[in-house]
Design an enzyme around this catalytic site. Sequence first.
Site, PDB file in Angstrom:
ATOM      1  N   GLY A 172       0.779  -1.240   0.000  1.00 13.46           N
ATOM      2  CA  GLY A 172       0.000   0.000   0.000  1.00 13.46           C
ATOM      3  C   GLY A 172       0.805   1.282   0.000  1.00 13.46           C
ATOM      4  O   GLY A 172       0.385   2.275   0.588  1.00 13.46           O
ATOM      5  N   SER A 173       1.937   1.307  -0.707  1.00 11.77           N
ATOM      6  CA  SER A 173       2.683   2.574  -0.726  1.00 11.77           C
ATOM      7  C   SER A 173       1.989   3.621  -1.607  1.00 11.77           C
ATOM      8  O   SER A 173       1.979   4.810  -1.283  1.00 11.77           O
ATOM      9  CB  SER A 173       4.129   2.359  -1.165  1.00 11.77           C
ATOM     10  OG  SER A 173       4.226   2.101  -2.536  1.00 11.77           O
ATOM     11  N   ASN A 174       1.370   3.190  -2.696  1.00 11.06           N
ATOM     12  CA  ASN A 174       0.593   4.147  -3.502  1.00 11.06           C
ATOM     13  C   ASN A 174      -0.631   4.625  -2.731  1.00 11.06           C
ATOM     14  O   ASN A 174      -1.007   5.797  -2.796  1.00 11.06           O
ATOM     15  CB  ASN A 174       0.180   3.518  -4.834  1.00 11.06           C
ATOM     16  CG  ASN A 174       1.298   3.614  -5.853  1.00 11.06           C
ATOM     17  OD1 ASN A 174       1.610   4.708  -6.338  1.00 11.06           O
ATOM     18  ND2 ASN A 174       1.925   2.488  -6.160  1.00 11.06           N
ATOM     19  N   ARG A 209      -6.294  -8.634  -8.225  1.00  8.24           N
ATOM     20  CA  ARG A 209      -7.439  -9.495  -8.514  1.00  8.24           C
ATOM     21  C   ARG A 209      -8.085  -8.948  -9.787  1.00  8.24           C
ATOM     22  O   ARG A 209      -8.311  -7.742  -9.897  1.00  8.24           O
ATOM     23  CB  ARG A 209      -8.389  -9.410  -7.327  1.00  8.24           C
ATOM     24  CG  ARG A 209      -9.670 -10.139  -7.481  1.00  8.24           C
ATOM     25  CD  ARG A 209      -9.616 -11.510  -6.877  1.00  8.24           C
ATOM     26  NE  ARG A 209     -10.852 -12.242  -7.168  1.00  8.24           N
ATOM     27  CZ  ARG A 209     -11.094 -13.478  -6.812  1.00  8.24           C
ATOM     28  NH1 ARG A 209     -10.189 -14.147  -6.139  1.00  8.24           N
ATOM     29  NH2 ARG A 209     -12.224 -14.075  -7.136  1.00  8.24           N
ATOM     30  N   ASN A 230      -6.235   2.751 -12.338  1.00  9.61           N
ATOM     31  CA  ASN A 230      -5.201   1.807 -11.908  1.00  9.61           C
ATOM     32  C   ASN A 230      -3.836   2.454 -12.157  1.00  9.61           C
ATOM     33  O   ASN A 230      -3.708   3.355 -12.997  1.00  9.61           O
ATOM     34  CB  ASN A 230      -5.293   0.514 -12.732  1.00  9.61           C
ATOM     35  CG  ASN A 230      -4.258  -0.516 -12.297  1.00  9.61           C
ATOM     36  OD1 ASN A 230      -4.005  -0.709 -11.111  1.00  9.61           O
ATOM     37  ND2 ASN A 230      -3.623  -1.184 -13.263  1.00  9.61           N
ATOM     38  N   HIS A 266       0.241   1.370 -13.013  1.00  2.92           N
ATOM     39  CA  HIS A 266       1.090   0.259 -13.441  1.00  2.92           C
ATOM     40  C   HIS A 266       2.504   0.794 -13.660  1.00  2.92           C
ATOM     41  O   HIS A 266       2.683   1.855 -14.253  1.00  2.92           O
ATOM     42  CB  HIS A 266       0.545  -0.352 -14.738  1.00  2.92           C
ATOM     43  CG  HIS A 266       1.339  -1.538 -15.200  1.00  2.92           C
ATOM     44  ND1 HIS A 266       1.247  -2.777 -14.587  1.00  2.92           N
ATOM     45  CD2 HIS A 266       2.259  -1.668 -16.193  1.00  2.92           C
ATOM     46  CE1 HIS A 266       2.074  -3.621 -15.195  1.00  2.92           C
ATOM     47  NE2 HIS A 266       2.692  -2.972 -16.170  1.00  2.92           N
ATOM     48  N   ASP A 318      -4.100  -4.061 -17.372  1.00  8.60           N
ATOM     49  CA  ASP A 318      -3.086  -3.018 -17.573  1.00  8.60           C
ATOM     50  C   ASP A 318      -3.238  -2.346 -18.939  1.00  8.60           C
ATOM     51  O   ASP A 318      -2.264  -2.143 -19.684  1.00  8.60           O
ATOM     52  CB  ASP A 318      -1.671  -3.594 -17.404  1.00  8.60           C
ATOM     53  CG  ASP A 318      -1.440  -4.135 -16.010  1.00  8.60           C
ATOM     54  OD1 ASP A 318      -2.002  -3.580 -15.063  1.00  8.60           O
ATOM     55  OD2 ASP A 318      -0.697  -5.127 -15.867  1.00  8.60           O
TER      56      ASP A 318
HETATM   57  C1  GAR Z   1       2.942  -0.760  -7.630  1.00  9.14           C
HETATM   58  O1  GAR Z   1       4.230  -0.682  -8.161  1.00  9.14           O
HETATM   59  C2  GAR Z   1       1.898  -0.757  -8.721  1.00  9.14           C
HETATM   60  O2  GAR Z   1       2.256   0.057  -9.800  1.00  9.14           O
HETATM   61  C3  GAR Z   1       1.877  -2.225  -9.123  1.00  9.14           C
HETATM   62  O3  GAR Z   1       1.925  -2.905  -7.892  1.00  9.14           O
HETATM   63  C4  GAR Z   1       2.708  -2.133  -6.980  1.00  9.14           C
HETATM   64  C5  GAR Z   1       1.933  -2.017  -5.684  1.00  9.14           C
HETATM   65  O4  GAR Z   1       2.722  -1.400  -4.716  1.00  9.14           O
HETATM   66  N1  GAR Z   1       0.717  -2.547  -9.874  1.00  9.14           N
HETATM   67  C6  GAR Z   1       0.717  -3.369 -10.923  1.00  9.14           C
HETATM   68  O5  GAR Z   1       1.706  -3.984 -11.306  1.00  9.14           O
HETATM   69  C7  GAR Z   1      -0.623  -3.493 -11.646  1.00  9.14           C
HETATM   70  N2  GAR Z   1      -0.499  -4.353 -12.750  1.00  9.14           N
HETATM   71  P1  GAR Z   1       2.066  -0.631  -3.485  1.00  9.14           P
HETATM   72  O6  GAR Z   1       1.156  -1.660  -2.789  1.00  9.14           O
HETATM   73  O7  GAR Z   1       3.220  -0.272  -2.609  1.00  9.14           O
HETATM   74  O8  GAR Z   1       1.306   0.555  -3.990  1.00  9.14           O
END
Ligand code: GAR
Length: 219
Positions: free
Chosen positions: A13-15, A94, A110, A112, A148
């Site tokens: 969950g950093s984003n 998911r 989303n 990516h 994506d």
């Molecule tokens: C992030 O880098 C996001 O861009 C990626 O998962 C990571 C989640 O990190 N998402 C994908 O690859 C979607 N296809 P986070 O939990 O620290 O935000």
Amino acid sequence: MKRRVAILISGRGSNMAALIKAAAASHDFPAEIAVVISNRADAAGLEKAKAAGVPTAVVESKPFGKDRAGFEAALQATLDECRIELICLAGFMRLFTASFVQRWYGRMLNIHPSLLPSFPGLDPHGQALSAGVKISGATVHFVIPETDAGPILMQGAVSVSDHDSADTLSERILEVEHRIYPDALRLLASGQARLEGDICKTVASAASGNFLISPVVGE
Ligand code: GAR
């Protein structure tokens, strides 16, 4: 009125944290994070959300197995309860049915870690390194049934060096993610992004005179 946003997570969950911070940081941010929903009870992001004072919910996907529509009905019930208007997927691992995506089309984002449409799917950093690209980055896009993919709202780029590993590249791209996701949500929530067919156009769109060239040839 601030738009009510749900952030969906599966992991660290950093984003999510970057979105929560941006929404809390300024009175004029046009969205409030009304709830963080995880499909896994053990997602580390849940604790971060709680610590930031944001309500959390867990809708476990595992018990539903392949019954994606069943999981989505439970998820939709939580979204309805929280009167959610916009969804931000942030590391939500998911896949959705086409009908759920259709229901939220234009209202679900989303992020990516690649410059889409390059390198969708798993291991985008490894894919970028294998392709030998000199510039990569992150993309915020509207969600469509294809993984994506979907109208691109915002992108940010970083240079790729010969010395990069998937880990170092992912670290640098993550910084860009944390910068662009709040900005992208701001555009969407304030009505400054509109969809024209498969293309997203934004009021903020302006060519900045900056180049990003990689590698840089020494002076
Ligand atoms: C992030 O880098 C996001 O861009 C990626 O998962 C990571 C989640 O990190 N998402 C994908 O690859 C979607 N296809 P986070 O939990 O620290 O935000």
